[in-house]
Design an enzyme around this catalytic site. Structure first.
Site, PDB file in Angstrom:
ATOM      1  N   ARG A 134       0.882  -1.171   0.000  1.00 33.96           N
ATOM      2  CA  ARG A 134       0.000   0.000   0.000  1.00 33.96           C
ATOM      3  C   ARG A 134       0.913   1.213   0.000  1.00 33.96           C
ATOM      4  O   ARG A 134       2.102   1.095   0.254  1.00 33.96           O
ATOM      5  CB  ARG A 134      -0.845  -0.035   1.284  1.00 33.96           C
ATOM      6  CG  ARG A 134      -2.193   0.593   1.172  1.00 33.96           C
ATOM      7  CD  ARG A 134      -3.030   0.282   2.391  1.00 33.96           C
ATOM      8  NE  ARG A 134      -2.420   0.824   3.599  1.00 33.96           N
ATOM      9  CZ  ARG A 134      -2.789   0.448   4.828  1.00 33.96           C
ATOM     10  NH1 ARG A 134      -3.730  -0.453   4.996  1.00 33.96           N
ATOM     11  NH2 ARG A 134      -2.205   0.997   5.872  1.00 33.96           N
ATOM     12  N   ARG A 145       5.255   3.064  11.674  1.00 33.11           N
ATOM     13  CA  ARG A 145       3.918   2.716  12.163  1.00 33.11           C
ATOM     14  C   ARG A 145       4.007   1.739  13.331  1.00 33.11           C
ATOM     15  O   ARG A 145       3.256   1.834  14.292  1.00 33.11           O
ATOM     16  CB  ARG A 145       3.039   2.149  11.029  1.00 33.11           C
ATOM     17  CG  ARG A 145       2.820   3.165   9.918  1.00 33.11           C
ATOM     18  CD  ARG A 145       1.463   3.119   9.235  1.00 33.11           C
ATOM     19  NE  ARG A 145       0.900   1.804   9.058  1.00 33.11           N
ATOM     20  CZ  ARG A 145       1.052   1.040   7.980  1.00 33.11           C
ATOM     21  NH1 ARG A 145       1.790   1.466   6.963  1.00 33.11           N
ATOM     22  NH2 ARG A 145       0.470  -0.119   7.903  1.00 33.11           N
TER      23      ARG A 145
HETATM   24  P1  ADP Z   1      -2.979  -0.496   9.779  1.00 31.52           P
HETATM   25  O1  ADP Z   1      -4.162  -1.400   9.976  1.00 31.52           O
HETATM   26  O2  ADP Z   1      -2.017  -1.000   8.767  1.00 31.52           O
HETATM   27  O3  ADP Z   1      -2.352  -0.083  11.050  1.00 31.52           O
HETATM   28  P2  ADP Z   1      -4.873   1.576   9.144  1.00 31.52           P
HETATM   29  O4  ADP Z   1      -5.463   1.255   7.838  1.00 31.52           O
HETATM   30  O5  ADP Z   1      -5.679   1.256  10.371  1.00 31.52           O
HETATM   31  O6  ADP Z   1      -3.461   0.876   9.189  1.00 31.52           O
HETATM   32  O7  ADP Z   1      -4.503   3.139   9.249  1.00 31.52           O
HETATM   33  C1  ADP Z   1      -3.669   3.758   8.282  1.00 31.52           C
HETATM   34  C2  ADP Z   1      -3.263   5.158   8.798  1.00 31.52           C
HETATM   35  O8  ADP Z   1      -4.451   5.971   9.040  1.00 31.52           O
HETATM   36  C3  ADP Z   1      -2.531   5.185  10.125  1.00 31.52           C
HETATM   37  O9  ADP Z   1      -1.146   4.937   9.973  1.00 31.52           O
HETATM   38  C4  ADP Z   1      -2.846   6.614  10.618  1.00 31.52           C
HETATM   39  O10 ADP Z   1      -2.050   7.579  10.000  1.00 31.52           O
HETATM   40  C5  ADP Z   1      -4.280   6.824  10.179  1.00 31.52           C
HETATM   41  N1  ADP Z   1      -5.256   6.416  11.232  1.00 31.52           N
HETATM   42  C6  ADP Z   1      -6.174   5.412  11.145  1.00 31.52           C
HETATM   43  N2  ADP Z   1      -6.894   5.322  12.277  1.00 31.52           N
HETATM   44  C7  ADP Z   1      -6.411   6.278  13.119  1.00 31.52           C
HETATM   45  C8  ADP Z   1      -6.705   6.673  14.450  1.00 31.52           C
HETATM   46  N3  ADP Z   1      -7.644   6.039  15.184  1.00 31.52           N
HETATM   47  N4  ADP Z   1      -6.013   7.701  14.996  1.00 31.52           N
HETATM   48  C9  ADP Z   1      -5.071   8.335  14.291  1.00 31.52           C
HETATM   49  N5  ADP Z   1      -4.721   8.009  13.043  1.00 31.52           N
HETATM   50  C10 ADP Z   1      -5.376   6.987  12.451  1.00 31.52           C
END
Ligand code: ADP
Length: 188
Positions: A134, A145
């Site tokens: 991605r 992350r």
């Molecule tokens: P993964 O499941 O790979 O951790 P996500 O798809 O949940 O990634 O989230 C991708 C990005 O979106 C995060 O790295 C962040 O920047 C943002 N994000 C998603 N949910 C949140 C949240 N609850 N608070 C802050 N940032 C968020």
């Protein structure tokens, strides 16, 4: 017999399989899977005002501001389809967000009833994420992350454990076995 309402959070490191599992569970439980990551990615791809505000943060592997996230989640949880239960994927990610979620749910009388932690070894997480390709899956962003996860999100494990809500599930198995494990954990 009526099935008891599931109001659950899926917790786990990036790459732990939360999104995949949330989709499968949502279908089986007939409740919405609410993924904040998906919602934000959609906003970015549509070029909305929200998307423009979060684009840079997401690309660097950082967390979007808690205040902005609380607006996003509040709006989503008030939609009709979340009345009969929901699975949250990617929210809360900080202790502050957990507090916000509690007060949002308290307002409509439906507290969380489970938090499922998907456990996957760190080496597997990096391999999975880099294979996924991605936009925010470049290795250094993946590592950022993971770092942010350990610093900001992992404290939620103890937070929910203390409240008796945490269920640990081994996420390093075949997809179907993980789903089955979560369904058992949600019943317990
Ligand atoms: P993964 O499941 O790979 O951790 P996500 O798809 O949940 O990634 O989230 C991708 C990005 O979106 C995060 O790295 C962040 O920047 C943002 N994000 C998603 N949910 C949140 C949240 N609850 N608070 C802050 N940032 C968020």
């Amino acid at each position: 017999m009526a099935r008891s309402t599931v109001r659950a959070v899926l917790l786990g490191a990036p790459g732990s399989g939360k999104g995949t599992q949330a989709e499968l569970l949502a279908r089986s439980l007939e409740i919405p899977a609410i993924s904040t990551g998906e919602m934000l990615r959609l906003a970015v791809s549509q070029g909305t005002e929200l998307g423009d505000r979060v684009k840079g943060t997401m690309a660097s592997g950082g967390l979007v501001d808690d205040g902005l996230m609380s607006e996003v989640v509040r709006e989503r949880l008030t939609l009709d389809d979340a009345r009969g239960g929901f699975l949250l994927d990617g929210y809360p990610r900080t202790i502050q967000q957990a507090a916000t979620l509690d007060s949002l749910l308290e307002r409509d009388g439906g507290a969380l009833n489970a938090v499922v932690l998907l456990e996957v070894p760190e080496g597997v997480l990096v391999r999975r994420a880099v294979a996924r390709r991605r936009a925010d899956d470049r290795e250094e962003v993946v590592r950022e992350r993971l770092r942010v996860y350990h610093e900001k999100t992992e404290p939620l494990v103890e937070h929910y454990e203390r409240r008796g809500l945490l269920r640990r599930v081994d996420g390093n198995r075949e997809i179907g076995d993980v789903t089955a494990g979560i369904l058992v954990a949600l019943r317990g």
